[in-house]
Design a protein around this motif. Structure first.
Motif, PDB file in Angstrom:
ATOM      1  N   VAL A  30      -1.791   3.370  -3.366  1.00 61.07           N
ATOM      2  CA  VAL A  30      -0.400   3.156  -3.107  1.00 61.07           C
ATOM      3  C   VAL A  30       0.237   1.988  -3.840  1.00 61.07           C
ATOM      4  O   VAL A  30       1.610   2.065  -4.343  1.00 61.07           O
ATOM      5  CB  VAL A  30      -0.054   3.382  -1.747  1.00 61.07           C
ATOM      6  CG1 VAL A  30       1.622   3.133  -1.532  1.00 61.07           C
ATOM      7  CG2 VAL A  30      -0.689   4.711  -1.074  1.00 61.07           C
ATOM      8  N   LYS A  97       1.901  11.853   1.292  1.00 59.11           N
ATOM      9  CA  LYS A  97       1.338  12.094   0.041  1.00 59.11           C
ATOM     10  C   LYS A  97       2.356  12.999  -0.895  1.00 59.11           C
ATOM     11  O   LYS A  97       2.542  12.849  -2.047  1.00 59.11           O
ATOM     12  CB  LYS A  97       0.014  12.762  -0.031  1.00 59.11           C
ATOM     13  CG  LYS A  97      -0.597  13.002  -1.423  1.00 59.11           C
ATOM     14  CD  LYS A  97      -2.186  13.676  -1.006  1.00 59.11           C
ATOM     15  CE  LYS A  97      -2.566  13.927  -2.320  1.00 59.11           C
ATOM     16  NZ  LYS A  97      -4.081  14.464  -2.284  1.00 59.11           N
ATOM     17  N   ILE A 100       5.514  11.401  -2.007  1.00 56.25           N
ATOM     18  CA  ILE A 100       5.221  10.409  -2.918  1.00 56.25           C
ATOM     19  C   ILE A 100       5.369  11.325  -4.462  1.00 56.25           C
ATOM     20  O   ILE A 100       5.974  10.901  -5.359  1.00 56.25           O
ATOM     21  CB  ILE A 100       3.979   9.773  -2.634  1.00 56.25           C
ATOM     22  CG1 ILE A 100       3.922   8.691  -1.756  1.00 56.25           C
ATOM     23  CG2 ILE A 100       3.389   8.971  -4.362  1.00 56.25           C
ATOM     24  CD1 ILE A 100       2.896   7.891  -1.222  1.00 56.25           C
ATOM     25  N   ALA A 144       6.622   5.423   0.537  1.00 55.78           N
ATOM     26  CA  ALA A 144       5.460   4.382   0.564  1.00 55.78           C
ATOM     27  C   ALA A 144       5.510   3.244   1.329  1.00 55.78           C
ATOM     28  O   ALA A 144       4.720   2.855   1.785  1.00 55.78           O
ATOM     29  CB  ALA A 144       5.745   4.168  -0.896  1.00 55.78           C
ATOM     30  N   TYR A 147       4.300   4.221   4.826  1.00 52.85           N
ATOM     31  CA  TYR A 147       3.014   4.554   4.604  1.00 52.85           C
ATOM     32  C   TYR A 147       1.929   3.261   4.598  1.00 52.85           C
ATOM     33  O   TYR A 147       1.027   3.265   5.017  1.00 52.85           O
ATOM     34  CB  TYR A 147       2.656   5.340   3.191  1.00 52.85           C
ATOM     35  CG  TYR A 147       1.308   6.139   3.159  1.00 52.85           C
ATOM     36  CD1 TYR A 147       0.913   6.636   4.325  1.00 52.85           C
ATOM     37  CD2 TYR A 147       0.955   6.178   1.842  1.00 52.85           C
ATOM     38  CE1 TYR A 147      -0.381   7.075   4.030  1.00 52.85           C
ATOM     39  CE2 TYR A 147      -0.406   6.783   1.754  1.00 52.85           C
ATOM     40  CZ  TYR A 147      -0.899   7.236   2.796  1.00 52.85           C
ATOM     41  OH  TYR A 147      -2.101   7.912   2.740  1.00 52.85           O
ATOM     42  N   THR A 164       1.474  -5.671  -1.217  1.00 55.86           N
ATOM     43  CA  THR A 164       2.139  -4.425  -2.023  1.00 55.86           C
ATOM     44  C   THR A 164       3.404  -4.918  -2.892  1.00 55.86           C
ATOM     45  O   THR A 164       3.366  -4.541  -3.851  1.00 55.86           O
ATOM     46  CB  THR A 164       2.141  -3.291  -1.313  1.00 55.86           C
ATOM     47  OG1 THR A 164       3.268  -3.298  -0.506  1.00 55.86           O
ATOM     48  CG2 THR A 164       0.853  -2.713  -0.728  1.00 55.86           C
ATOM     49  N   ILE A 215      -2.289  11.013  -8.171  1.00 56.75           N
ATOM     50  CA  ILE A 215      -2.089  10.814  -6.520  1.00 56.75           C
ATOM     51  C   ILE A 215      -2.496  12.465  -5.927  1.00 56.75           C
ATOM     52  O   ILE A 215      -3.109  12.491  -4.708  1.00 56.75           O
ATOM     53  CB  ILE A 215      -0.612  10.553  -6.171  1.00 56.75           C
ATOM     54  CG1 ILE A 215      -0.192   9.082  -6.595  1.00 56.75           C
ATOM     55  CG2 ILE A 215      -0.233  10.704  -4.811  1.00 56.75           C
ATOM     56  CD1 ILE A 215      -0.727   8.307  -5.607  1.00 56.75           C
TER      57      ILE A 215
END
Length: 475
Positions: A30, A97, A100, A144, A147, A164, A215
């Motif tokens: 991610v 998922k 994304i 994201a 997540y 991140t 992904i």
């Protein structure tokens, strides 16, 4: 409540997560998304002087690039919120998922539209392509960011999101150098038209599609909501979220306004007298500071680590940064950067590594640096504005994490509202550009983002507190 299967879980008011599962792999996957949208977003700072040159635009007209880009955050997030109120949360229905993947495909489409925009030499077409591109990134942000907060314990959510976001800042650091070379230097024979933007954005379109495929085949933890997802606007009952929405608006507006103005600011004779090509290196310093600061934040705001461990890792990051800058730019630049990093660390110590206090003190530091930017000249003003990147570093992930605390089943809806507030990046930059055009003084226009950071100081120290009356409030 959002949960991750299978069974053995540790719970909080926000999430339930599997304590037997290793989330390192999914988090790395991610994190790649954060790098990509950081790279794409920072390319706007290169596009602004390029298209300003091609289409002979005033400052405020060139800033419409940011309006088109960040305006998409508002409209797409607004649609998302309306849908969640009437039909239930769409991300919770289709899963993070799939959300994304949808975002990646839409963003790739927007990048592909740059080819016909450049061929037709239409500024309006460019703005439309940017809107589509940013629509995809908006969907990515909605999916994201929460997540990442779910992939592990709630106590370390701020640390994970800072980590991140540090990779997001790596994208913003690389973008001025690579994008600037491709757009300003790699195609000198095309300097008077828009064709030099074709290659970078077609390359980005292909990269985004490849990531979407990656992904799709990756085994990410399945995060989904309860069987019944309520259709309501329940997230708005939380005062700290509502104030956080305003804070995200102010922060993104201020950050984008500053970054969008830097190359033109560095060109001023009384500041640096630099060309666009020279200015891109200092723009990279600005975004590189945000990257270093976010690595600091990921360490400093983490739980379960001793202070000696944190100091050691921060010292290692500082040493790597110093050696890297010294090897590329020389001792003088490395020493200035080291001084700014040391100042950043001192403010972290004063804040006691507490997220909301760190946010407040960092915003106060930015205000001081903006005052120097407005009223000093030469290298002092130039390095003051570059130093803002270090203090911007932890703001977005920290505001985001503080704002969604205790939202429970309303977490994704709260996330969409926070992402909607990124529209600040569409409104504040043109306002700063307008002030620069009307006053004829680009330097004093930095007073516009200064007012944004005053609100961030308030939110850090006061507005981020969770009301005890909130039904699922965290202590």
């Amino acid at each position: 409540m959002a949960q991750i299967s299978p069974s053995t879980k540790s719970s909080s008011a926000d999430t339930q997560y599997d304590t037997t599962q290793n989330y390192t792999g999914p988090l790395v996957t991610v994190t790649l998304l954060f790098f990509m949208w950081g790279f794409i977003t920072c390319l706007n700072d290169i596009l602004i002087p390029k298209l300003q040159q091609v289409f002979t635009l005033q400052h405020w007209q060139a800033m419409l690039i940011q309006s088109a880009f960040f305006g998409a955050y508002f409209f797409i997030s607004l649609l998302y919120f309306v849908f969640s109120v009437t039909k239930g949360d769409p991300i919770m229905k289709i899963g993070y998922k799939n959300g994304i993947i949808v975002g990646l495909v839409v963003a790739a489409t927007g990048c592909g539209l740059f080819f016909p925009a450049a061929s037709l030499e239409s500024y309006g077409f460019f703005l439309g392509a940017l809107f589509v591109l940013a629509s995809g990134i908006t969907i990515l942000q909605i999916a994201a960011n929460p997540y990442v907060t779910i992939l592990g314990s709630p106590e370390s959510a701020a640390s994970r999101l800072n980590l991140t976001q540090a990779l997001n800042s790596l994208g913003t650091t690389v973008a001025p150098l690579l994008g600037g070379w491709l757009i300003f230097e790699g195609a000198d024979q095309l300097a008077n038209n828009a064709d030099s933007v074709k290659l970078p954005y077609i390359g980005l379109a292909l990269a985004l599609l490849l990531i979407a495929v990656f992904i799709k085949v990756s085994r990410l933890p399945q995060v989904q909501g309860e069987a019944k997802i309520a259709a309501s606007s329940g997230a708005l009952q939380y005062r700290h979220l509502v104030l956080g929405i305003i804070c995200i608006f102010m922060y993104v507006g201020g950050e984008v306004a500053i970054g969008s103005t830097l190359i033109n600011f560095f060109k001023l004779p009384e500041i640096g007298g630099l060309t666009e090509s020279e200015g891109k290196h200092y723009l990279s310093f600005y975004w590189g500071g945000a990257m270093i600061g976010r690595f600091f934040g990921a360490i400093a705001l983490s739980h379960g680590k001793s202070k000696s461990f944190k100091y050691g890792v921060i010292g290692l990051i500082t040493a790597v940064a110093f050696i890297t800058i010294f090897s590329i730019y020389g001792l003088d630049q490395a020493l200035i950067a080291l001084g700014l990093i040391a100042l950043n660390f001192v403010v972290l110590l004063v804040a006691g590594f507490v997220p909301n206090r760190t946010l407040g003190y960092f915003a106060a530091s930015v205000i001081a640096l903006l005052l120097i930017t407005c009223f000093a000249e030469g290298a002092v003003a130039m390095w003051a504005v570059i130093g803002i990147g270090l203090f911007n570093s932890i703001m977005f992930p920290t505001i985001f994490t503080l704002a969604i605390r205790g939202l429970g089943v309303h977490t994704s809806q709260g996330s969409s509202l926070l992402v909607m507030a990124i529209v600040g990046g569409a409104i504040i930059p043109p306002l700063q550009g307008y002030v620069a055009d009307v006053s004829g003084n680009l330097q004093l226009s930095f007073l516009v983002p200064l007012f944004c950071y005053l609100y961030i100081v308030y939110y850090g120290f006061f507005g981020s507190k969770v009301e005890k009356t909130d039904p699922t409030a965290l202590a």
